[in-house]
Scaffold this active site. Structure first.
Site, short mmCIF file in Angstrom:
data_model
loop_
_atom_site.label_atom_id
_atom_site.label_comp_id
_atom_site.label_asym_id
_atom_site.label_seq_id
_atom_site.Cartn_x
_atom_site.Cartn_y
_atom_site.Cartn_z
N ASP A 145 0.83 -1.20 0.00
CA ASP A 145 0.00 0.00 0.00
C ASP A 145 0.86 1.25 0.00
OD1 ASP A 145 -0.30 1.33 3.11
OD2 ASP A 145 0.57 -0.66 2.96
N SER A 146 0.43 2.27 -0.75
CA SER A 146 1.09 3.57 -0.79
C SER A 146 2.55 3.41 -1.24
CB SER A 146 0.97 4.25 0.57
OG SER A 146 1.32 5.61 0.50
#
Length: 298
Positions: A145-146
C-alpha cells in the site's frame, strides 16, 4: 453508492486536517500517528504471527485459519518510505491473508532518512530471493500500500532486470509511483484530499532519494520499463491526490497491452483498506484483491 460510514470517516479526517492548518506531520509525528492508527484496527481473531529473518531482513509470517501454506503474499507496508512497520500494518496484512487465503510474509524494510534509497528495495528483493528458496514464483504474489505499492512495482522492475523468475501477480493499493509529484492533476486533487499534503510528499521524497534523481525508475517506478510484468491489480481512491499515479500506470499498461485490472473507488481516501472491518468499502476492496490473486495462483 458510498456508505454512510465512508462519509463520516471523510468528514472526520477533513476536520483533523483543518485543525493542522496546512502543516503536515513531522517525521516523528507521522511515525507515531501511524503506529497508533494501526492499534485501532487490530488483527482478526485466530491470526498467528511468527517473526522470521529473511536472509537478515526482519519479517513476520501472518497466518489465518484460511491460509494455504503453499501460497504466499509478500507484503510491503506504506508510510512514505519513512514511517510504518510490521506493527502498524499488521491488521491490514492479516486481512490480506484472510482475503487471499494465503500466508503473508510482511517485510520490515529499512526506512529513510536513516536508511535512504536503495535500502528499502534491497530489503524487498532479498526477502523475495529468500522466499524463492522455499517455494515457486508461481506460488508468490506481491502486495503493498502507498509507498509499499511503489515498492511492489520497483521490486518487479529489479527482479526483471536481474532475470529472476517473476511472481504470479502484483497488487498495488493506492500506490505512490512518481516521487516528482509533477502531475498537474495532483494539484487539482490536493485540496480535496483529507489525508495527504503535497509538501509532505515532497519532504518524504527528498528524504528517501537523498539527492538522487527522483526519476530513477527504482525510486519512481512509473518511469521504468513496464513491459513483461505479471498481471497487476491497481486500486485507487477518488479523493486521494496520488491516485493520479495509479491512473497513469494503468493507462500506460493498457496502451502497451499489458495485463492490468484498474479500480477507482468513489469517495475513498488514501488506503481506505486500513480501516478494515469497520468500513464496508475496505472489506469489499479486500475481497476484490482476494478474487484477483486467486485467479492467478498456479
Amino acid at each position: 453508492m458510498p456508505s454512510i460510514k465512508s462519509h463520516l470517516y471523510k468528514v472526520g479526517l477533513l476536520w483533523m486536517k483543518a485543525k493542522r492548518k496546512g502543516r503536515p506531520f513531522t517525521l516523528q509525528e507521522g511515525r507515531l500517528w501511524l503506529e497508533k492508527a494501526g492499534r485501532k484496527f487490530p488483527v482478526p481473531p485466530s491470526t498467528s504471527i511468527t517473526p522470521v529473518s529473511a536472509q537478515g531482513v526482519p519479517c513476520e509470517w501472518i497466518d489465518t485459519p484460511l491460509s494455504n501454506t503453499h501460497k504466499v503474499t509478500l507484503f510491503f507496508h506504506g508510510g512514505a518510505y519513512a514511517a510504518g512497520s510490521l506493527h502498524s500494518h499488521r491488521g491490514l496484512a492479516s486481512r490480506l491473508a484472510r482475503a487471499t487465503g494465503s500466508r503473508v510474509l510482511s517485510v520490515d524494510y529499512r526506512l529513510a532518512p536513516e536508511h535512504p534509497f536503495p535500502a528499502a528495495i534491497s530489503d524487498t528483493v532479498t526477502a523475495y530471493q529468500w522466499l524463492l528458496k522455499q517455494c515457486n514464483a508461481s506460488q508468490i504474489a506481491l502486495a503493498g500500500d502507498s509507498a509499499g505499492g511503489g515498492l511492489v512495482l520497483a521490486t518487479l522492475l529489479k527482479l526483471k532486470e536481474d532475470q529472476l523468475e517473476l511472481p504470479t501477480a502484483g497488487v498495488l493499493i493506492c500506490p505512490w509511483l512518481d516521487l516528482t509529484s509533477q502531475n498537474p492533476n495532483l494539484d487539482k486533487l490536493a485540496s480535496r484530499d483529507p489525508i495527504l499534503y503535497k509538501s509532505g510528499l515532497h519532504r518524504a521524497a527528498q528524504m528517501y532519494a537523498k539527492k538522487q534523481d527522483l526519476k530513477n525508475p527504482y525510486i519512481s517506478p512509473l518511469f521504468g520499463n513496464l513491459s513483461g510484468l505479471p498481471p497487476l491489480l491497481v486500486q485507487v481512491g477518488a479523493l486521494d491526490m496520488i491516485s493520479v499515479d495509479g491512473i497513469a500506470l494503468a493507462n500506460r499498461l493498457k496502451e502497451m497491452n499489458e495485463r492490468v485490472q484498474f479500480e477507482q473507488w468513489k469517495n475513498m481516501v488514501h488506503v481506505w483498506h486500513f480501516l478494515g472491518d469497520k468500513l464496508p468499502e475496505a472489506t469489499q476492496a479486500m475481497e476484490r484483491i482476494g478474487q484477483f490473486v486467486n485467479t492467478h495462483w498456479h
